[in-house]
Design an enzyme around this catalytic site. Structure first.
Site, PDB file in Angstrom:
ATOM      1  N   ALA A  65      34.805  34.577 -44.336  1.00  0.00           N
ATOM      2  CA  ALA A  65      34.531  35.956 -43.943  1.00  0.00           C
ATOM      3  C   ALA A  65      35.050  36.103 -42.516  1.00  0.00           C
ATOM      4  O   ALA A  65      34.613  35.390 -41.612  1.00  0.00           O
ATOM      5  CB  ALA A  65      33.033  36.253 -44.004  1.00  0.00           C
ATOM      6  N   SER A  66      35.986  37.012 -42.320  1.00  0.00           N
ATOM      7  CA  SER A  66      36.602  37.185 -41.002  1.00  0.00           C
ATOM      8  C   SER A  66      35.587  37.719 -39.996  1.00  0.00           C
ATOM      9  O   SER A  66      34.562  38.302 -40.360  1.00  0.00           O
ATOM     10  CB  SER A  66      37.784  38.158 -41.088  1.00  0.00           C
ATOM     11  OG  SER A  66      38.774  37.669 -41.957  1.00  0.00           O
ATOM     12  N   MET A  67      35.897  37.518 -38.712  1.00  0.00           N
ATOM     13  CA  MET A  67      34.999  38.033 -37.682  1.00  0.00           C
ATOM     14  C   MET A  67      34.995  39.562 -37.732  1.00  0.00           C
ATOM     15  O   MET A  67      36.038  40.196 -37.941  1.00  0.00           O
ATOM     16  CB  MET A  67      35.393  37.509 -36.299  1.00  0.00           C
ATOM     17  CG  MET A  67      36.777  37.833 -35.834  1.00  0.00           C
ATOM     18  SD  MET A  67      37.266  36.825 -34.390  1.00  0.00           S
ATOM     19  CE  MET A  67      35.962  37.244 -33.202  1.00  0.00           C
TER      20      MET A  67
END
Length: 364
Positions: A65-67
């Site tokens: 999950a990307s920032m």
């Protein structure tokens, strides 16, 4: 549409201060898990294409999950509008697709994921959030032609070539937003391409980012197994006054290595550090070539030692690329852009598409 609703119980948040990932299990540490879920940091959710087991980090992170700040930046660049139809490449946890579906409606969003287990979990997470966008298990390189044409395509995996299929599936005037880079290094830059009537696309680089790569475009390090035999063997030896710091290696996603990749074609580099000595390696990716170079930087400040072997003089190419960049005024990454032709050629430029960057090559 909280990111926490799309994360598994066992996650590996990335620590930017140490450069490491550590495990947090919601069942053992619910408060720590919640802090990680809402922090502005990337969270690994899969290692080694699913072959990894246990709480310790695996070898290579392969889904995440990307920032949140990067997700926000990419969605802003996508410029969706009511009624827009969007294709997402790389479902991952499903959070990004959830954000799009909450804005546009389930029927306006299609998301594709190459890993069946990842796709299954994302589909369940979306349904748990009350969303029912189509989640397709397929290779994102091919897009999803059944749902075309799209007004927008967004990729959440780094690419080394924007696939022609994405151009073909985007309507003229539509946008493609993706992390793009070269095999020179790991760095990507967020590019926003506008698709033209002729089937090509062009647009600027917006910011430096780092993403896991599209599986079909990962670098095969086995290509370089036979480049170097007995070291340094019969390689040509010289010295250089160029310092390691000039390559920008100490700045994470600082842009210099990315720009060098635009200028030095078909080249990959890596850095080894041991006992205070830094060795930077360069390998020619051209088919059939075994050209390589290594530059040994020592902490005593003396001129670095250069070894080069093969038809290409890769270190000289890097130095000339640095000289060209400085002569141009050391323009930042955001001064560059990319044109992708209808037949798939990737052509970076400086300032505007009429000024392509030169490909620096030096032969023996």
């Amino acid at each position: 549409m909280p990111r926490a609703a799309f994360l598994p119980e066992l996650i590996w948040p990335y620590d930017s201060t140490t450069g490491d990932s550590h495990s947090v299990d919601r069942r053992d540490d619910p408060a720590g898990w919640e802090r990680a879920a809402y922090a502005d940091t990337p969270v690994t959710t899969q290692w080694d294409d699913g072959a990894h087991e246990g709480p310790d980090p695996g070898r290579v992170p392969t889904s995440s999950a990307s920032m949140p700040s990067v997700v926000t930046r990419m969605l802003a660049a996508l410029e969706v509008f009511p009624g827009a139809r969007v294709l997402e490449i790389g479902t991952g946890t499903g959070w990004n697709a959830g954000l799009l579906a909450a804005r546009l409606g389930d029927e306006r969003v299609v998301t594709v994921e190459i890993d069946e287990d990842v796709a299954t979990r994302a589909r369940a997470a979306l349904q748990g959030a009350g969303l029912h966008s189509e989640v397709i298990c397929c290779d994102g390189r091919d897009g999803w032609p059944k749902g075309a044409p799209y007004d927008r395509i967004i990729a959440t995996a780094g690419v080394r070539e924007v696939p022609v299929a994405w151009l073909e599936q985007t309507r003229p005037g539509g946008l493609i937003v993706a992390p793009w880079g070269t095999h020179f290094g790991h760095e990507d830059a967020l590019v926003r391409l506008t698709v033209a009537e002729d089937g090509g696309a062009s647009g600027p680089f917006l910011s430096a980012v780092g993403f896991m790569k599209l599986r079909a475009q990962r670098l095969d390090w086995d290509l370089f197994d036979h480049h170097v035999g007995a070291y340094p063997g019969d390689a040509e030896e010289s010295t250089t006054s160029t310092a390691w710091a000039e390559l920008g290696e100490r700045r994470l996603y600082g842009g210099t290595a990315f720009i060098l990749g635009l200028l030095v074609p078909d080249c990959t580099h890596l850095v080894n550090e041991r006992d205070g000595v830094t060795t930077v390696w360069f390998f020619d990716r051209t088919a059939g070539s075994r050209a390589w170079a290594s530059v040994v930087f020592r902490p005593d400040g003396e001129r670095a030692t250069v070894y080069q072997s093969g038809a290409r003089r890769l270190w000289e190419e890097v130095v000339r690329a640095l000289e060209w960049w400085r002569a141009a005024g050391s323009p930042p990454l955001t001064s560059f852009g990319l044109t992708v032709t209808a037949d798939g050629a990737q052509r970076p430029w400086l300032g505007d598409p009429a000024h392509p960057v030169p490909a620096v090559t030096v032969r023996e």
